[in-house]
Design an enzyme around this catalytic site. Structure first.
Site, PDB file in Angstrom:
ATOM      1  N   LYS A  22       0.825  -1.217   0.000  1.00  0.00           N
ATOM      2  CA  LYS A  22       0.000   0.000   0.000  1.00  0.00           C
ATOM      3  C   LYS A  22       0.857   1.265   0.000  1.00  0.00           C
ATOM      4  O   LYS A  22       0.660   2.175  -0.798  1.00  0.00           O
ATOM      5  CB  LYS A  22      -0.920  -0.005   1.218  1.00  0.00           C
ATOM      6  CG  LYS A  22      -1.612   1.329   1.503  1.00  0.00           C
ATOM      7  CD  LYS A  22      -2.376   1.281   2.813  1.00  0.00           C
ATOM      8  CE  LYS A  22      -3.047   2.618   3.098  1.00  0.00           C
ATOM      9  NZ  LYS A  22      -2.200   3.541   3.855  1.00  0.00           N
ATOM     10  N   ASN A  23       1.826   1.335   0.914  1.00  0.00           N
ATOM     11  CA  ASN A  23       2.590   2.575   1.061  1.00  0.00           C
ATOM     12  C   ASN A  23       3.508   2.831  -0.134  1.00  0.00           C
ATOM     13  O   ASN A  23       3.831   3.978  -0.435  1.00  0.00           O
ATOM     14  CB  ASN A  23       3.383   2.560   2.367  1.00  0.00           C
ATOM     15  CG  ASN A  23       2.467   2.687   3.578  1.00  0.00           C
ATOM     16  OD1 ASN A  23       1.351   3.184   3.468  1.00  0.00           O
ATOM     17  ND2 ASN A  23       2.910   2.201   4.731  1.00  0.00           N
ATOM     18  N   ARG A  97      -4.865  10.702   2.672  1.00  0.00           N
ATOM     19  CA  ARG A  97      -3.620  11.350   3.069  1.00  0.00           C
ATOM     20  C   ARG A  97      -2.540  11.243   1.993  1.00  0.00           C
ATOM     21  O   ARG A  97      -1.744  12.152   1.781  1.00  0.00           O
ATOM     22  CB  ARG A  97      -3.114  10.736   4.378  1.00  0.00           C
ATOM     23  CG  ARG A  97      -1.921  11.495   4.907  1.00  0.00           C
ATOM     24  CD  ARG A  97      -1.577  11.210   6.336  1.00  0.00           C
ATOM     25  NE  ARG A  97      -0.525  12.115   6.744  1.00  0.00           N
ATOM     26  CZ  ARG A  97      -0.702  13.347   7.145  1.00  0.00           C
ATOM     27  NH1 ARG A  97      -1.907  13.843   7.209  1.00  0.00           N
ATOM     28  NH2 ARG A  97       0.311  14.115   7.477  1.00  0.00           N
ATOM     29  N   ASP A 121      -5.666   8.104   8.691  1.00  0.00           N
ATOM     30  CA  ASP A 121      -5.927   7.528  10.014  1.00  0.00           C
ATOM     31  C   ASP A 121      -5.946   8.594  11.095  1.00  0.00           C
ATOM     32  O   ASP A 121      -5.157   9.544  11.064  1.00  0.00           O
ATOM     33  CB  ASP A 121      -4.833   6.510  10.373  1.00  0.00           C
ATOM     34  CG  ASP A 121      -5.055   5.170   9.701  1.00  0.00           C
ATOM     35  OD1 ASP A 121      -6.202   4.900   9.315  1.00  0.00           O
ATOM     36  OD2 ASP A 121      -4.089   4.413   9.574  1.00  0.00           O
ATOM     37  N   ASP A 320       3.916   0.829  11.917  1.00  0.00           N
ATOM     38  CA  ASP A 320       2.660   0.228  11.454  1.00  0.00           C
ATOM     39  C   ASP A 320       2.433  -1.187  11.990  1.00  0.00           C
ATOM     40  O   ASP A 320       1.326  -1.715  11.874  1.00  0.00           O
ATOM     41  CB  ASP A 320       2.618   0.194   9.924  1.00  0.00           C
ATOM     42  CG  ASP A 320       2.299   1.551   9.321  1.00  0.00           C
ATOM     43  OD1 ASP A 320       1.891   2.450  10.082  1.00  0.00           O
ATOM     44  OD2 ASP A 320       2.451   1.716   8.100  1.00  0.00           O
TER      45      ASP A 320
END
Length: 439
Positions: A22-23, A97, A121, A320
């Protein structure tokens, strides 16, 4: 709004493949804006946050073609810059974000980039100063509309500069790198983030024609070029998902094989789980977790003092995964101090674990002591709400190990970061169902 109903206490078994990272995806997708040529990207995760960014790029004028599962082509040859000042963009940008990372590429290629204050988040204060200070050092003018919470940077031509970042921000480093590759002259970024996903971005940019050296270190040197071309790129597997599956296997005493994990890019993750007493076996490029029938024991320090697990910028342990470590520790033999240094609200979900019977002392917003049950007392099922992506998955793991049927609300938070998680869990034996609220 959706809910999960989970019947816990079942052993799982089988193989599970991690999704694309994802990141990494959020950075790589923004980089397609740097060239008018076609860019092909493989292993894109089908998750809410990434799909939102793909939609935003489409609205910006990027031509997007879905080739196959996880593979897309992007061509940013007809960008609609007026969209950046529209009400639709203010709404779209606020919902994600990761949208902050379109600013660097737009500034570099078109001389201006705008963004509303992004969402994400609710895990504490995450400032954007590093991004904009970097752009200003490259010669951009900064403006901020307080009424609309709208940020903007503009420049006729960016010029290379030396900068020492005040924090090793991953998204900040990525954004500045994407701006600097088309700047005039040399840019040096000291105290740069060096996570594998950022390394992936730099390697991709170099294949597009950028000149970036020092990749993997905390000092990046970028020689600006006039233009970038197309390329193809494959995402790494998601290390956070890999850590989640390790924790799930241990908590449910299950034998699981996590396939194609890219071991060389996992850093400290396997060793941190080993400190909790979990057996993490390397089998080629797979991870094998045997069934921990006798539980697992936390390793104290050599002087006998209680183990502390804390987050730090890469190559330190990723923040995370601290939520996962915390929930896994609730059934270990021994005690551990979890120290979440980066975000001040990420441990607030522990009240739900305490309701389930976990022994946790929340010392302050950043630290919690976990006293493990050693499986002598099973967690009890409960009803809970997912506050963010990582806490949501931690609560899901707790529910899968608990006695009885648990309900998790606000599962859209989990969907933001985990692809088809309920379908994939059912494939390895989990008893989990998805419902719409009021069904």
């Amino acid at each position: 709004m959706g809910i999960f109903k989970i019947e816990g206490g079942h052993q799982l078994k089988g193989k599970i493949q991690p999704q694309g990272a994802k990141n990494e995806a959020l950075q790589i997708l923004c980089a397609v804006l740097l060239t008018p040529e076609k860019v092909t990207i493989h292993n894109i995760p089908d998750i809410v946050d990434v799909n939102k960014l793909i939609d935003l790029l489409k609205n910006l004028g990027v031509t997007i073609e879905h080739i196959s599962q996880g593979t897309y082509t992007f061509q940013a040859d007809s960008i609609n810059l007026s969209y950046l000042e529209s009400e639709a963009f203010k709404k779209d940008g606020r919902g994600l974000r990761g949208s902050i990372m379109i600013v660097g590429p737009l500034l570099a290629r078109f001389g201006r980039g705008y963004i509303p204050k992004p969402g994400g988040d609710k895990i504490g204060r995450r400032r954007l100063d590093t991004h904009f200070e970097g752009f200003i050092k490259l010669g951009a003018k900064f403006r901020y509309n307080r009424e609309d919470y709208f940020y903007g940077v503009e420049a006729d031509k960016l010029k290379g500069a030396y900068m020492l970042l005040d924090e090793a921000s991953v998204t900040g480093t990525a954004n500045i790198v994407m701006a600097a590759v088309l700047a005039e002259g040399q840019t040096t970024i000291y105290n740069a983030a060096c996570e594998p996903y950022l390394q992936q971005l730099c390697h991709m940019l170099n294949r597009m024609g950028a000149k970036i050296s020092g990749i993997g270190s905390n000092m990046l040197i970028i020689e600006g070029v006039e233009k970038l071309g197309g390329t193809s790129h494959t995402m790494l597997p998601d290390m956070i998902e890999i850590g989640s599956w390790i924790g799930l296997a241990a908590m449910t005493k299950s034998e699981l094989t996590i396939t194609n994990v890219s071991w060389d890019d996992l850093g400290q993750i396997p060793d941190v789980f080993r400190k909790l007493g979990i057996t993490v076996e390397k089998q080629g490029d797979d991870i094998h977790i045997p069934a921990h029938k006798d539980g697992y024991e936390i390793q104290n320090y050599i002087d006998g003092s209680v183990l502390t697990i804390s987050d730090a910028p890469w190559p330190g342990f990723t923040p995370d995964l601290l939520s996962i470590i915390l929930v896994v520790a609730t059934q270990a033999r021994g005690s551990v101090l979890i120290h979440q240094k980066m975000f001040e609200s990420r441990l607030f979900f522990v009240d739900k674990l305490i309701d389930m019977g976990a022994k946790i002392i929340l010392c302050d917003p950043h630290r919690a002591v976990v006293i493990g049950h050693d499986f002598k007392s099973q967690l009890k099922a409960t009803t809970m709400t997912s506050p963010d992506i990582r806490a949501g998955v931690s609560l899901l793991i707790a529910a899968l190990s608990a006695k009885g049927t648990s309900t998790i609300h606000n599962i859209e938070q989990i969907d933001r970061g985990y692809e088809n998680i309920d379908t994939r869990l059912r494939a390895i034996g989990a008893n989990i169902d998805r419902y719409k609220e009021n069904d």
